[in-house]
Design an enzyme around this catalytic site. Structure first.
Site, PDB file in Angstrom:
ATOM      1  N   VAL A  66       0.769  -1.253  -0.168  1.00  0.00           N
ATOM      2  CA  VAL A  66       0.054  -0.032   0.168  1.00  0.00           C
ATOM      3  C   VAL A  66       0.566   1.093  -0.162  1.00  0.00           C
ATOM      4  O   VAL A  66       0.425   2.294  -0.511  1.00  0.00           O
ATOM      5  CB  VAL A  66      -0.941   0.119   1.135  1.00  0.00           C
ATOM      6  CG1 VAL A  66      -0.295   0.187   2.391  1.00  0.00           C
ATOM      7  CG2 VAL A  66      -2.026   0.979   1.040  1.00  0.00           C
ATOM      8  N   ASP A  67       2.027   1.170   0.590  1.00  0.00           N
ATOM      9  CA  ASP A  67       3.026   2.190   0.715  1.00  0.00           C
ATOM     10  C   ASP A  67       3.452   2.709  -0.816  1.00  0.00           C
ATOM     11  O   ASP A  67       3.403   3.811  -1.039  1.00  0.00           O
ATOM     12  CB  ASP A  67       4.089   1.945   1.389  1.00  0.00           C
ATOM     13  CG  ASP A  67       5.107   3.112   1.719  1.00  0.00           C
ATOM     14  OD1 ASP A  67       4.642   4.036   1.946  1.00  0.00           O
ATOM     15  OD2 ASP A  67       6.550   2.714   2.177  1.00  0.00           O
ATOM     16  N   THR A  95      -0.423  -6.381   7.858  1.00  0.00           N
ATOM     17  CA  THR A  95      -1.096  -7.979   7.346  1.00  0.00           C
ATOM     18  C   THR A  95      -0.295  -8.122   6.086  1.00  0.00           C
ATOM     19  O   THR A  95      -0.511  -9.378   5.582  1.00  0.00           O
ATOM     20  CB  THR A  95      -2.392  -7.957   7.257  1.00  0.00           C
ATOM     21  OG1 THR A  95      -2.965  -7.089   6.396  1.00  0.00           O
ATOM     22  CG2 THR A  95      -3.090  -7.476   8.670  1.00  0.00           C
ATOM     23  N   TYR A 144       4.564  -7.237   6.596  1.00  0.00           N
ATOM     24  CA  TYR A 144       4.914  -7.589   7.900  1.00  0.00           C
ATOM     25  C   TYR A 144       4.234  -8.693   8.567  1.00  0.00           C
ATOM     26  O   TYR A 144       4.673  -9.008   9.734  1.00  0.00           O
ATOM     27  CB  TYR A 144       4.568  -5.985   8.668  1.00  0.00           C
ATOM     28  CG  TYR A 144       5.308  -5.006   8.284  1.00  0.00           C
ATOM     29  CD1 TYR A 144       6.608  -5.040   7.630  1.00  0.00           C
ATOM     30  CD2 TYR A 144       5.459  -3.778   9.378  1.00  0.00           C
ATOM     31  CE1 TYR A 144       7.290  -3.892   7.473  1.00  0.00           C
ATOM     32  CE2 TYR A 144       6.254  -2.768   9.317  1.00  0.00           C
ATOM     33  CZ  TYR A 144       7.318  -2.786   8.152  1.00  0.00           C
ATOM     34  OH  TYR A 144       8.122  -1.652   8.191  1.00  0.00           O
TER      35      TYR A 144
END
Ligand code: ADP
Length: 176
Positions: free
Chosen positions: A37-38, A124, A127
């Site tokens: 998402v980053d 999730t 990580y």
């Protein structure tokens, strides 16, 4: 109670399209562009984002920092650093840190007066946090924040993967 839960929503979609005051990024401690998402948020926000993050410099696990949303529809981004799951670490401590991550997000959102916020399933992905436990922590911490602060904030969980979406659907209906 019902009124509080009416403020929590789930959607299966790309968070970069969220039309809210603020979206949350699952960032890393160095605040440098990562995957997942980053990566999507960096692409959508544009080149001013890494410059702003470089100025901030870093963020410890469990905490969060704020930047503008730049090219996003959302005006703001909260960059929150969730814990990295490790089978050999103290699981209670990792769960406490994930809850603290959500608390840090809500502290910033509340202090800025945000009325709507979109949050991904922090920790999730890369990580590796167990998804069911992570969802439980996210929902309970959100519920506690809304109740304790009598907040009217609308909280939308953006679930990207099928399994996370099903887990959130199940847990949210149990909470209700
Ligand atoms: P972390 O390093 O905190 O695990 P990731 O970005 O690897 O962060 O994953 C966090 C969650 O974000 C995962 O469930 C992943 O599927 C999800 N995700 C990835 N891309 C997007 C996106 N564009 N919008 C919303 N969620 C996303």
């Amino acid at each position: 109670m019902k009124k509080i839960l009416n403020q929590i929503h789930i959607i299966q979609s790309d968070i970069t399209n969220a039309k809210v005051d603020c979206i949350v990024n699952a960032a890393n401690e160095r605040l440098i562009k990562g995957g997942g998402v980053d990566h999507a948020i960096h692409v959508a926000a544009g080149p001013s984002l890494p410059i702003a993050l470089r100025k901030i410099g870093g963020c410890p696990t469990g905490e969060a920092v704020l930047t503008p949303g730049f090219n996003l529809q959302a005006k703001w981004i909260i960059h929150a650093v969730g814990p990295i799951w490790d089978e050999f670490e103290n699981h209670m401590e990792l769960k406490r840190l994930l809850s603290k991550t959500y608390e840090s997000i809500f502290q910033i959102a509340q202090s800025r007066g945000f009325q709507s916020i979109a949050i991904p399933n922090i920790s999730t992905g890369v990580y590796g946090f167990p998804k069911e436990e992570a969802a439980q922590i996210a929902l309970v911490t959100t519920q506690q924040f809304l109740i304790q602060n009598q907040s009217k904030m609308k909280v939308i969980f953006y679930c990207y993967e099928d399994d996370n979406y099903s887990i959130y659907q199940k847990l949210l209906s149990n909470l209700m």
